[in-house]
Design a protein around this motif. Sequence first.
Motif, PDB file in Angstrom:
ATOM      1  N   SER A 254      41.317  33.870  45.778  1.00  0.00           N
ATOM      2  CA  SER A 254      39.991  34.498  45.187  1.00  0.00           C
ATOM      3  C   SER A 254      39.045  34.348  44.949  1.00  0.00           C
ATOM      4  CB  SER A 254      40.443  34.797  43.267  1.00  0.00           C
ATOM      5  OG  SER A 254      41.954  36.166  43.757  1.00  0.00           O
ATOM      6  N   SER A 255      38.586  33.156  45.259  1.00  0.00           N
ATOM      7  CA  SER A 255      37.360  32.366  45.278  1.00  0.00           C
ATOM      8  C   SER A 255      36.563  32.641  47.286  1.00  0.00           C
ATOM      9  CB  SER A 255      37.148  31.131  45.128  1.00  0.00           C
ATOM     10  OG  SER A 255      37.304  30.523  43.382  1.00  0.00           O
ATOM     11  N   LEU A 256      37.880  32.300  47.389  1.00  0.00           N
ATOM     12  CA  LEU A 256      36.955  32.354  49.561  1.00  0.00           C
ATOM     13  C   LEU A 256      36.803  33.978  49.292  1.00  0.00           C
ATOM     14  CD1 LEU A 256      36.957  30.759  51.816  1.00  0.00           C
ATOM     15  CD2 LEU A 256      39.387  31.242  52.309  1.00  0.00           C
ATOM     16  N   GLN A 257      37.801  34.411  48.646  1.00  0.00           N
ATOM     17  CA  GLN A 257      37.283  36.128  48.814  1.00  0.00           C
ATOM     18  C   GLN A 257      35.842  36.414  48.626  1.00  0.00           C
ATOM     19  OE1 GLN A 257      40.577  37.189  47.396  1.00  0.00           O
ATOM     20  NE2 GLN A 257      42.196  37.944  49.747  1.00  0.00           N
ATOM     21  N   ILE A 258      35.717  35.839  47.740  1.00  0.00           N
ATOM     22  CA  ILE A 258      34.093  36.797  46.761  1.00  0.00           C
ATOM     23  C   ILE A 258      33.413  36.313  47.250  1.00  0.00           C
ATOM     24  CG2 ILE A 258      33.321  36.042  44.180  1.00  0.00           C
ATOM     25  CD1 ILE A 258      35.856  36.546  43.290  1.00  0.00           C
ATOM     26  N   LYS A 259      33.266  34.913  48.114  1.00  0.00           N
ATOM     27  CA  LYS A 259      32.373  34.557  48.568  1.00  0.00           C
ATOM     28  C   LYS A 259      32.281  35.130  50.060  1.00  0.00           C
ATOM     29  CE  LYS A 259      30.880  29.871  51.540  1.00  0.00           C
ATOM     30  NZ  LYS A 259      31.798  28.903  52.224  1.00  0.00           N
TER      31      LYS A 259
ATOM     32  N   ASP B  23      28.449  41.205  52.255  1.00  0.00           N
ATOM     33  CA  ASP B  23      27.765  42.561  51.529  1.00  0.00           C
ATOM     34  C   ASP B  23      26.145  42.196  52.033  1.00  0.00           C
ATOM     35  OD1 ASP B  23      30.047  43.329  50.687  1.00  0.00           O
ATOM     36  OD2 ASP B  23      29.556  42.729  47.991  1.00  0.00           O
ATOM     37  N   SER B  24      25.592  40.885  52.331  1.00  0.00           N
ATOM     38  CA  SER B  24      24.197  40.437  51.727  1.00  0.00           C
ATOM     39  C   SER B  24      24.110  41.090  53.411  1.00  0.00           C
ATOM     40  CB  SER B  24      23.934  38.751  52.129  1.00  0.00           C
ATOM     41  OG  SER B  24      22.858  38.154  52.729  1.00  0.00           O
ATOM     42  N   LEU B  25      25.138  39.924  54.779  1.00  0.00           N
ATOM     43  CA  LEU B  25      25.035  40.679  56.054  1.00  0.00           C
ATOM     44  C   LEU B  25      24.540  42.692  55.633  1.00  0.00           C
ATOM     45  CD1 LEU B  25      24.442  39.844  59.205  1.00  0.00           C
ATOM     46  CD2 LEU B  25      27.577  39.970  59.080  1.00  0.00           C
ATOM     47  N   GLY B  26      25.832  42.953  55.414  1.00  0.00           N
ATOM     48  CA  GLY B  26      25.826  44.667  55.453  1.00  0.00           C
ATOM     49  C   GLY B  26      24.094  45.221  54.651  1.00  0.00           C
ATOM     50  N   LEU B  27      23.839  44.416  53.783  1.00  0.00           N
ATOM     51  CA  LEU B  27      22.167  44.530  53.597  1.00  0.00           C
ATOM     52  C   LEU B  27      21.657  44.846  54.703  1.00  0.00           C
ATOM     53  CD1 LEU B  27      20.684  45.750  51.078  1.00  0.00           C
ATOM     54  CD2 LEU B  27      20.522  43.001  49.724  1.00  0.00           C
ATOM     55  N   LYS B  28      21.460  43.667  55.014  1.00  0.00           N
ATOM     56  CA  LYS B  28      20.092  43.143  56.157  1.00  0.00           C
ATOM     57  C   LYS B  28      20.093  44.521  57.192  1.00  0.00           C
ATOM     58  CE  LYS B  28      19.767  37.840  56.534  1.00  0.00           C
ATOM     59  NZ  LYS B  28      19.822  36.773  57.503  1.00  0.00           N
ATOM     60  N   ILE B  29      21.479  44.624  57.469  1.00  0.00           N
ATOM     61  CA  ILE B  29      21.751  46.004  58.522  1.00  0.00           C
ATOM     62  C   ILE B  29      20.810  47.095  58.296  1.00  0.00           C
ATOM     63  CG2 ILE B  29      23.470  46.976  60.078  1.00  0.00           C
ATOM     64  CD1 ILE B  29      25.488  44.949  60.041  1.00  0.00           C
TER      65      ILE B  29
END
Length: 182
Positions: free
Chosen positions: A61-66, A72-78
Amino acid sequence: MSSKLTSQKLLILVIILTGISLFISLFLLISNSSNSKIGYVKIEQVYEEFDLKKQLSSQLSSLQIKRKNEMDSLGLKIKMLESQLKNQNKPSESEVTFYKQLLDEYEIRSDQYNEEETRISSTFNEQIVNQINRYIKEYAIMNNYSIIHGTDGNGNIMYAEEDLDVTNKVIQYINKKHAGFN
Protein backbone atom coordinates in the motif's frame (compact mmCIF):
# COMPACT_ATOMS: atom_id res chain seq x y z
CA MET A 1 -9.37 -65.20 -27.49
CA SER A 2 -6.33 -65.42 -25.19
CA SER A 3 -5.89 -61.60 -25.09
CA LYS A 4 -9.54 -61.29 -24.02
CA LEU A 5 -8.97 -63.88 -21.30
CA THR A 6 -5.77 -62.10 -20.18
CA SER A 7 -7.52 -58.74 -19.91
CA GLN A 8 -10.32 -60.35 -17.89
CA LYS A 9 -7.76 -61.88 -15.54
CA LEU A 10 -6.01 -58.52 -15.26
CA LEU A 11 -9.31 -56.80 -14.49
CA ILE A 12 -10.13 -59.37 -11.80
CA LEU A 13 -6.65 -58.97 -10.31
CA VAL A 14 -7.05 -55.16 -10.23
CA ILE A 15 -10.46 -55.50 -8.55
CA ILE A 16 -9.08 -57.91 -5.94
CA LEU A 17 -6.05 -55.68 -5.21
CA THR A 18 -8.29 -52.62 -4.96
CA GLY A 19 -10.54 -54.45 -2.51
CA ILE A 20 -7.58 -55.54 -0.40
CA SER A 21 -6.17 -52.02 -0.40
CA LEU A 22 -9.53 -50.60 0.62
CA PHE A 23 -9.86 -53.16 3.41
CA ILE A 24 -6.36 -52.40 4.73
CA SER A 25 -6.98 -48.64 4.55
CA LEU A 26 -10.26 -48.97 6.47
CA PHE A 27 -8.63 -51.23 9.04
CA LEU A 28 -5.78 -48.75 9.59
CA LEU A 29 -8.21 -45.84 9.76
CA ILE A 30 -10.40 -47.57 12.33
CA SER A 31 -7.49 -48.84 14.42
CA ASN A 32 -5.81 -45.43 14.48
CA SER A 33 -8.96 -43.37 14.86
CA SER A 34 -8.82 -43.46 18.64
CA ASN A 35 -5.35 -41.92 18.54
CA SER A 36 -6.07 -39.46 15.73
CA LYS A 37 -6.56 -35.81 16.46
CA ILE A 38 -8.30 -33.86 13.73
CA GLY A 39 -8.96 -30.16 13.41
CA TYR A 40 -9.69 -27.54 10.82
CA VAL A 41 -8.89 -23.92 10.16
CA LYS A 42 -10.81 -21.28 8.28
CA ILE A 43 -8.20 -20.51 5.66
CA GLU A 44 -9.48 -17.06 4.73
CA GLN A 45 -9.52 -15.96 8.36
CA VAL A 46 -6.02 -17.33 8.98
CA TYR A 47 -4.75 -15.55 5.87
CA GLU A 48 -6.39 -12.21 6.72
CA GLU A 49 -5.28 -12.23 10.38
CA PHE A 50 -1.70 -13.36 9.75
CA ASP A 51 0.66 -10.55 10.78
CA LEU A 52 3.00 -11.19 7.85
CA LYS A 53 0.09 -10.60 5.48
CA LYS A 54 -0.72 -7.34 7.25
CA GLN A 55 2.93 -6.22 7.09
CA LEU A 56 3.36 -7.04 3.41
CA SER A 57 0.00 -5.48 2.53
CA SER A 58 1.09 -2.32 4.32
CA GLN A 59 4.37 -2.27 2.36
CA LEU A 60 2.50 -2.73 -0.91
CA SER A 61 0.00 0.00 0.00
CA SER A 62 2.84 2.42 0.82
CA LEU A 63 4.46 1.69 -2.52
CA GLN A 64 1.14 2.15 -4.32
CA ILE A 65 0.55 5.50 -2.58
CA LYS A 66 4.05 6.70 -3.47
CA ARG A 67 3.59 5.70 -7.08
CA LYS A 68 0.12 7.20 -7.27
CA ASN A 69 1.57 10.51 -6.06
CA GLU A 70 4.29 10.30 -8.72
CA MET A 71 1.75 9.56 -11.43
CA ASP A 72 -0.57 12.32 -10.20
CA SER A 73 2.33 14.78 -10.28
CA LEU A 74 3.29 13.72 -13.80
CA GLY A 75 -0.38 13.88 -14.86
CA LEU A 76 -0.65 17.41 -13.49
CA LYS A 77 2.47 18.45 -15.42
CA ILE A 78 0.92 17.04 -18.58
CA LYS A 79 -2.39 18.87 -18.01
CA MET A 80 -0.63 22.15 -17.30
CA LEU A 81 1.52 21.84 -20.42
CA GLU A 82 -1.52 20.84 -22.47
CA SER A 83 -3.36 23.93 -21.24
CA GLN A 84 -0.39 26.15 -22.10
CA LEU A 85 -0.15 24.65 -25.58
CA LYS A 86 -3.87 25.21 -26.21
CA ASN A 87 -3.59 28.87 -25.17
CA GLN A 88 -0.74 29.51 -27.58
CA ASN A 89 -1.48 30.39 -31.20
CA LYS A 90 1.37 28.35 -32.55
CA PRO A 91 3.30 26.34 -29.96
CA SER A 92 6.92 25.58 -30.78
CA GLU A 93 7.86 22.18 -32.07
CA SER A 94 10.07 21.56 -29.04
CA GLU A 95 7.12 22.23 -26.69
CA VAL A 96 4.91 19.83 -28.63
CA THR A 97 7.69 17.23 -28.65
CA PHE A 98 8.20 17.64 -24.90
CA TYR A 99 4.44 17.24 -24.35
CA LYS A 100 4.41 13.99 -26.39
CA GLN A 101 7.43 12.72 -24.46
CA LEU A 102 5.63 13.36 -21.17
CA LEU A 103 2.57 11.47 -22.44
CA ASP A 104 4.77 8.55 -23.49
CA GLU A 105 6.59 8.61 -20.15
CA TYR A 106 3.25 8.60 -18.30
CA GLU A 107 2.03 5.56 -20.23
CA ILE A 108 5.31 3.66 -19.89
CA ARG A 109 5.56 4.36 -16.15
CA SER A 110 1.93 3.41 -15.61
CA ASP A 111 2.45 0.07 -17.37
CA GLN A 112 5.71 -0.57 -15.49
CA TYR A 113 4.16 0.23 -12.13
CA ASN A 114 1.13 -1.97 -12.78
CA GLU A 115 3.28 -4.92 -13.86
CA GLU A 116 5.64 -4.48 -10.92
CA GLU A 117 2.78 -4.20 -8.41
CA THR A 118 1.22 -7.37 -9.83
CA ARG A 119 4.56 -9.18 -9.53
CA ILE A 120 5.17 -7.90 -5.99
CA SER A 121 1.64 -8.82 -4.93
CA SER A 122 2.08 -12.32 -6.34
CA THR A 123 5.45 -12.73 -4.60
CA PHE A 124 4.02 -11.48 -1.29
CA ASN A 125 1.05 -13.83 -1.59
CA GLU A 126 3.35 -16.78 -2.26
CA GLN A 127 5.48 -15.88 0.79
CA ILE A 128 2.40 -15.62 2.99
CA VAL A 129 0.87 -18.91 1.86
CA ASN A 130 4.18 -20.78 2.16
CA GLN A 131 4.77 -19.41 5.66
CA ILE A 132 1.22 -20.25 6.77
CA ASN A 133 1.63 -23.80 5.48
CA ARG A 134 4.95 -24.24 7.32
CA TYR A 135 3.53 -22.86 10.56
CA ILE A 136 0.37 -24.96 10.37
CA LYS A 137 2.48 -28.08 9.80
CA GLU A 138 4.63 -27.17 12.83
CA TYR A 139 1.52 -26.47 14.90
CA ALA A 140 0.01 -29.81 13.91
CA ILE A 141 3.16 -31.72 14.83
CA MET A 142 3.65 -29.88 18.13
CA ASN A 143 0.01 -30.42 19.12
CA ASN A 144 -0.29 -34.04 17.92
CA TYR A 145 -2.78 -33.46 15.11
CA SER A 146 -3.01 -36.17 12.50
CA ILE A 147 -4.91 -33.88 10.15
CA ILE A 148 -5.71 -30.19 10.01
CA HIS A 149 -8.16 -29.46 7.23
CA GLY A 150 -8.49 -26.08 5.60
CA THR A 151 -11.97 -24.77 4.98
CA ASP A 152 -12.68 -22.07 2.50
CA GLY A 153 -16.41 -22.41 1.94
CA ASN A 154 -16.18 -24.08 -1.45
CA GLY A 155 -17.28 -27.52 -0.38
CA ASN A 156 -14.08 -29.12 0.94
CA ILE A 157 -15.66 -29.43 4.36
CA MET A 158 -19.37 -28.84 4.40
CA TYR A 159 -19.79 -29.31 8.14
CA ALA A 160 -17.57 -29.79 11.16
CA GLU A 161 -18.20 -29.56 14.86
CA GLU A 162 -17.05 -26.26 16.36
CA ASP A 163 -14.77 -28.00 18.85
CA LEU A 164 -12.65 -29.16 15.89
CA ASP A 165 -12.08 -25.53 14.82
CA VAL A 166 -8.50 -24.59 15.69
CA THR A 167 -8.46 -21.42 13.58
CA ASN A 168 -7.90 -18.97 16.45
CA LYS A 169 -5.26 -21.16 18.06
CA VAL A 170 -3.42 -21.44 14.74
CA ILE A 171 -3.63 -17.69 14.16
CA GLN A 172 -2.15 -17.05 17.61
CA TYR A 173 0.58 -19.60 16.99
CA ILE A 174 1.61 -18.37 13.54
CA ASN A 175 1.64 -14.73 14.64
CA LYS A 176 3.78 -15.56 17.69
CA LYS A 177 6.05 -17.66 15.50
CA HIS A 178 6.31 -14.86 12.96
CA ALA A 179 7.11 -12.36 15.69
CA GLY A 180 10.00 -14.56 16.80
CA PHE A 181 8.46 -16.16 19.86
CA ASN A 182 8.52 -19.96 20.31
